[in-house]
Design an enzyme around this catalytic site. Structure first.
Site, PDB file in Angstrom:
ATOM      1  N   ASP A  50       0.851  -1.197   0.000  1.00  0.00           N
ATOM      2  CA  ASP A  50       0.000   0.000   0.000  1.00  0.00           C
ATOM      3  C   ASP A  50       0.885   1.245   0.000  1.00  0.00           C
ATOM      4  O   ASP A  50       1.681   1.443   0.911  1.00  0.00           O
ATOM      5  CB  ASP A  50      -0.895  -0.037   1.249  1.00  0.00           C
ATOM      6  CG  ASP A  50      -1.721   1.233   1.393  1.00  0.00           C
ATOM      7  OD1 ASP A  50      -1.933   1.918   0.368  1.00  0.00           O
ATOM      8  OD2 ASP A  50      -2.145   1.525   2.522  1.00  0.00           O
ATOM      9  N   ASN A  60      -0.278   4.525  -0.185  1.00  0.00           N
ATOM     10  CA  ASN A  60      -0.856   5.788   0.291  1.00  0.00           C
ATOM     11  C   ASN A  60      -1.589   5.693   1.626  1.00  0.00           C
ATOM     12  O   ASN A  60      -2.356   6.576   1.984  1.00  0.00           O
ATOM     13  CB  ASN A  60      -1.787   6.381  -0.783  1.00  0.00           C
ATOM     14  CG  ASN A  60      -2.955   5.449  -1.080  1.00  0.00           C
ATOM     15  OD1 ASN A  60      -3.005   4.323  -0.557  1.00  0.00           O
ATOM     16  ND2 ASN A  60      -3.874   5.901  -1.899  1.00  0.00           N
ATOM     17  N   ASP A  73      -4.096   3.930   2.693  1.00  0.00           N
ATOM     18  CA  ASP A  73      -5.541   3.675   2.835  1.00  0.00           C
ATOM     19  C   ASP A  73      -5.829   2.214   3.180  1.00  0.00           C
ATOM     20  O   ASP A  73      -6.981   1.792   3.235  1.00  0.00           O
ATOM     21  CB  ASP A  73      -6.313   4.115   1.579  1.00  0.00           C
ATOM     22  CG  ASP A  73      -5.961   3.275   0.353  1.00  0.00           C
ATOM     23  OD1 ASP A  73      -5.066   2.400   0.456  1.00  0.00           O
ATOM     24  OD2 ASP A  73      -6.576   3.486  -0.709  1.00  0.00           O
ATOM     25  N   ASP A  91      -1.750  -1.234  -3.875  1.00  0.00           N
ATOM     26  CA  ASP A  91      -2.040  -0.507  -5.112  1.00  0.00           C
ATOM     27  C   ASP A  91      -0.889  -0.607  -6.109  1.00  0.00           C
ATOM     28  O   ASP A  91       0.171  -1.166  -5.810  1.00  0.00           O
ATOM     29  CB  ASP A  91      -2.356   0.961  -4.786  1.00  0.00           C
ATOM     30  CG  ASP A  91      -1.373   1.534  -3.770  1.00  0.00           C
ATOM     31  OD1 ASP A  91      -0.151   1.426  -4.026  1.00  0.00           O
ATOM     32  OD2 ASP A  91      -1.803   2.056  -2.717  1.00  0.00           O
ATOM     33  N   ASP A 127      -5.194 -10.440 -15.535  1.00  0.00           N
ATOM     34  CA  ASP A 127      -6.078 -11.570 -15.261  1.00  0.00           C
ATOM     35  C   ASP A 127      -7.290 -11.403 -16.175  1.00  0.00           C
ATOM     36  O   ASP A 127      -7.932 -10.353 -16.166  1.00  0.00           O
ATOM     37  CB  ASP A 127      -6.502 -11.516 -13.780  1.00  0.00           C
ATOM     38  CG  ASP A 127      -6.792 -12.887 -13.211  1.00  0.00           C
ATOM     39  OD1 ASP A 127      -7.498 -13.649 -13.894  1.00  0.00           O
ATOM     40  OD2 ASP A 127      -6.335 -13.187 -12.094  1.00  0.00           O
ATOM     41  N   ASP A 172      -9.002 -16.811 -16.175  1.00  0.00           N
ATOM     42  CA  ASP A 172      -9.783 -17.239 -15.018  1.00  0.00           C
ATOM     43  C   ASP A 172     -10.910 -18.211 -15.362  1.00  0.00           C
ATOM     44  O   ASP A 172     -11.661 -17.983 -16.314  1.00  0.00           O
ATOM     45  CB  ASP A 172     -10.407 -15.979 -14.390  1.00  0.00           C
ATOM     46  CG  ASP A 172     -11.135 -16.259 -13.099  1.00  0.00           C
ATOM     47  OD1 ASP A 172     -10.452 -16.582 -12.121  1.00  0.00           O
ATOM     48  OD2 ASP A 172     -12.370 -16.160 -13.073  1.00  0.00           O
ATOM     49  N   GLU A 179      -6.436 -21.111 -16.167  1.00  0.00           N
ATOM     50  CA  GLU A 179      -6.883 -21.727 -14.921  1.00  0.00           C
ATOM     51  C   GLU A 179      -7.926 -22.753 -15.327  1.00  0.00           C
ATOM     52  O   GLU A 179      -9.091 -22.426 -15.523  1.00  0.00           O
ATOM     53  CB  GLU A 179      -7.491 -20.698 -13.953  1.00  0.00           C
ATOM     54  CG  GLU A 179      -7.757 -21.326 -12.593  1.00  0.00           C
ATOM     55  CD  GLU A 179      -8.897 -20.691 -11.802  1.00  0.00           C
ATOM     56  OE1 GLU A 179      -8.906 -20.819 -10.580  1.00  0.00           O
ATOM     57  OE2 GLU A 179      -9.796 -20.088 -12.415  1.00  0.00           O
ATOM     58  N   HIS A 227      -3.909 -17.413  -4.744  1.00  0.00           N
ATOM     59  CA  HIS A 227      -4.834 -16.595  -3.938  1.00  0.00           C
ATOM     60  C   HIS A 227      -6.122 -17.329  -3.556  1.00  0.00           C
ATOM     61  O   HIS A 227      -6.941 -16.775  -2.830  1.00  0.00           O
ATOM     62  CB  HIS A 227      -5.174 -15.328  -4.723  1.00  0.00           C
ATOM     63  CG  HIS A 227      -5.991 -15.617  -5.944  1.00  0.00           C
ATOM     64  ND1 HIS A 227      -5.478 -16.326  -7.015  1.00  0.00           N
ATOM     65  CD2 HIS A 227      -7.287 -15.366  -6.242  1.00  0.00           C
ATOM     66  CE1 HIS A 227      -6.425 -16.462  -7.924  1.00  0.00           C
ATOM     67  NE2 HIS A 227      -7.527 -15.894  -7.489  1.00  0.00           N
ATOM     68  N   ASP A 228      -6.327 -18.533  -4.082  1.00  0.00           N
ATOM     69  CA  ASP A 228      -7.527 -19.314  -3.751  1.00  0.00           C
ATOM     70  C   ASP A 228      -7.204 -20.479  -2.819  1.00  0.00           C
ATOM     71  O   ASP A 228      -8.105 -21.230  -2.443  1.00  0.00           O
ATOM     72  CB  ASP A 228      -8.127 -19.942  -5.022  1.00  0.00           C
ATOM     73  CG  ASP A 228      -8.727 -18.918  -5.954  1.00  0.00           C
ATOM     74  OD1 ASP A 228      -9.139 -17.847  -5.487  1.00  0.00           O
ATOM     75  OD2 ASP A 228      -8.791 -19.213  -7.164  1.00  0.00           O
TER      76      ASP A 228
END
Ligand code: TEU
Ligand code: CA
Length: 564
Positions: free
Chosen positions: A21, A23, A25, A29, A98, A200, A257, A329-330
């Site tokens: 990150d 910034n 928040d 990013d 992706d 995907d 995938e 990520h899954d």
């Protein structure tokens, strides 16, 4: 097999929301990614896949896209994206986007227009059916994220299909106008200078000619989407067209995938001139899955993992190049999935890295894997972000599983495990953000982080660098990239060993995941001699081979060049 520029490369997956990150928040990013390109270059990465950063309501964390031509403001701007592509190029790296085109978001303009005029052009972009007066749904399919695959099309007397979340309406690939929109978008991104796409959930784009019910497989009366996938035929027409019209003109690199492919389709998918450059080998991710739900999944161990790995190589042979992973990520963290608590040491993590990384295929590293990040403990269902975990919890409770066991299942399988912030340092929130992270970091960040591992030559991170350098070393590259994968078939319990072989060279890759030292008898071969050997890499002492017997200490991995 035809040789390609990407065969000897190393790929890295970034989950942008959790990477860096810039910034404060609390959300990772593009500027954050740019600031870490040197880190990735240092590691030895060539290809970087970004999980989705398009405009999205983030109902499924970006896998629900509301504008394929825009960057979500939470991730940055199109200028940031162009800068990222250019900065990567400067470092001789390439970016993959992706491609999420089985479905879009219900907030996409196409879907809004379909609601306004279901019989018009955009109604034809989706699977719409008239509502039945008795309330019977068009099919009894259960969506991947729970509940039926059908939902009311707002403001109409119709229903739309979604095999994932209801905020992810399926796109109708039977419609040539939709397909042209997809190809146009792919070409637009290729023109921007990306290297290609990770594709995907692609197997889902083809539905059977007639949509109908299947026998219910749980007491919710619904049936798994897998039944319709098994019946669907002819996906090749779409994939071949996409290759010809969108990928081939740019020589795009593509990684599919693909789950549930039909075995005879493998050459068509990733053989020479196939639909994709490569696809992931998911055999060990699929191991032990149950129709009942995550709670009923059989957990994998080293022996089963070896079986999956050897089976996959037997299946693929010389047809093409798989992409190899131990996590994404899954999925749970690889260190937590494959290694028991006793094995989950730095030595064990290096051993796991060794055996998956030197397989024949394109290795992908998922962010944080290179420092050995682990699953986090999930204490309450309220702390979950991932929609599929929330469903898996409810499925377990409905099946009569205790809360404790249901949570334990999630600690093992939740997709949140992979999505906690990247652990850059021991500073607050693991150095990921100066604000409050969108998902709480793993409590172990003070022990496991990049900053600490950069200081040590014996860290997991340092070992990954050595592995990458070894695979790229001109002296061994031909063997480690293209050499045959020859399994040592009768491996002992908790051992994985195989040879990589060309006519000129043989390299042994072996790991002992047990805690006691072990002697591995190597199969004799007239072409190789065990007398003159050289350890190319190990997480321990030099590996000794005497009379065809390799000795490894507990949790030791070794890569050994054999004499001739
Ligand atoms: O994953 C596909 C997926 O989620 C799986 O359900 C898969 O189809 C199944 O395990 C096969 O048995 C992709 C993305 O990686 C994931 O993050 C998204 O949530 C999903 O598609 C929807 O876009
Ligand atoms: Ca941010």
């Amino acid at each position: 097999m035809e040789r390609k520029w990407w065969h000897d490369k190393v790929a890295y997956q970034i989950y942008p929301k959790s990477f860096m990150d810039s910034n404060g928040d609390g959300i990772g990013d593009l500027k954050g990614i740019i600031s870490k390109l040197d880190y990735l270059k240092e590691l030895g990465v060539d290809i970087v896949w970004l999980s989705p950063i398009y405009q999205s309501p983030l109902a499924d964390e970006g896998y629900d896209i509301s504008d394929y031509y825009a960057i979500d403001p939470r991730f940055g701007t199109m200028e940031d994206m162009e800068e990222l592509i250019a900065e990567a190029k400067k470092r001789d790296m390439t970016i993959l986007m992706d491609l999420v085109v089985n479905h879009c978001s219900d907030e996409h303009e196409w879907f809004r227009k379909a609601c306004e005029d279901p019989d018009g052009k955009y109604g034809g972009f989706f699977y719409l059916r008239d509502k039945d007066p008795e309330g019977k749904l068009p099919t009894n399919w259960r969506s991947y994220f729970g509940g039926p695959c059908w939902e009311e099309l707002p403001g109409t007397d119709k229903l739309y299909m979604h095999v994932f979340h209801k905020k992810q309406p399926d796109l109708n690939w039977e419609n040539p106008a939709l397909r042209e929109e997809v190809y146009k978008n792919i070409r637009w991104w290729m023109e921007k200078g990306i290297g290609g796409f990770r594709i995907d959930a692609i197997i889902n784009i083809k539905k059977p000619a007639v949509l109908h019910d299947y026998p219910a497989d749980r007491d919710d009366g619904l049936s798994s989407v897998n039944n319709m996938l098994a019946e669907a035929e002819g996906i090749g027409e779409f994939l071949g067209e996409m290759r010809d019209k969108a990928f081939a003109p740019y020589d795009a690199f593509t990684v599919g995938e693909v789950f549930n492919e039909k075995e005879e389709d493998l050459p068509l998918f990733i053989g020479d001139g196939g639909y994709f450059s490569t696809m992931f080998d998911f055999s060990s991710e699929l191991y032990g899955r149950s129709d009942k739900g995550w709670f009923d999944t059989k957990r994998i161990d080293i022996d089963a993992y070896r079986g999956c790995m050897f089976g996959a190589h037997e299946k693929i042979g010389d047809i093409g190049f798989y992409s190899t992973i131990i996590e994404n990520h899954d999925e749970p963290r690889g260190a937590s999935r494959y290694l028991t608590p006793e094995m989950r040491t730095e030595a064990g993590k290096k051993a796991l890295a060794t055996v998956y990384f030197l397989r024949r295929g394109l290795p992908f590293i998922y962010q944080g894997q290179e420092i050995g990040m682990e699953n986090k403990e999930i204490r309450t269902v309220e702390e979950l972000d991932d929609i599929s975990s929330i469903d898996a919890y409810q499925v377990a409770i409905r099946a009569g599983i205790s809360k404790e066991r249901a949570l334990e299942t999630l600690t093992f399988f939740s997709r949140d495990n992979a999505r906690t912030p990247m652990q850059w340092s021991g500073a607050e929130h693991a150095g990921f953000t100066a604000g409050d992270p969108w998902l709480l970091e793993n409590a172990n960040y003070k022990r496991i982080n990049v900053e600490e591992q950069l200081k040590r030559d014996d860290s997991v991170l340092a070992y990954y660098k050595k592995l990458i350098a070894l695979r790229k070393d001109p002296a061994y590259k031909e063997t480690l990239v293209y050499g045959d994968f020859v399994p040592v078939k009768d491996c002992a319990h908790n051992v994985i060993a195989y040879f990589r072989k060309t006519d000129e060279q043989t390299i042994l890759v072996a790991a002992n995941f047990g805690s006691d030292s072990i002697a591995i008898s190597l199969p004799a071969d007239e072409k190789i001699s065990f007398s003159e050997t050289k350890t190319l890499l190990t997480n321990g002492e030099d590996a000794r081979i005497e009379d065809g017997v390799l000795r490894l200490s507990g949790q030791q991995a070794a890569v050994v060049l054999l004499g001739r």
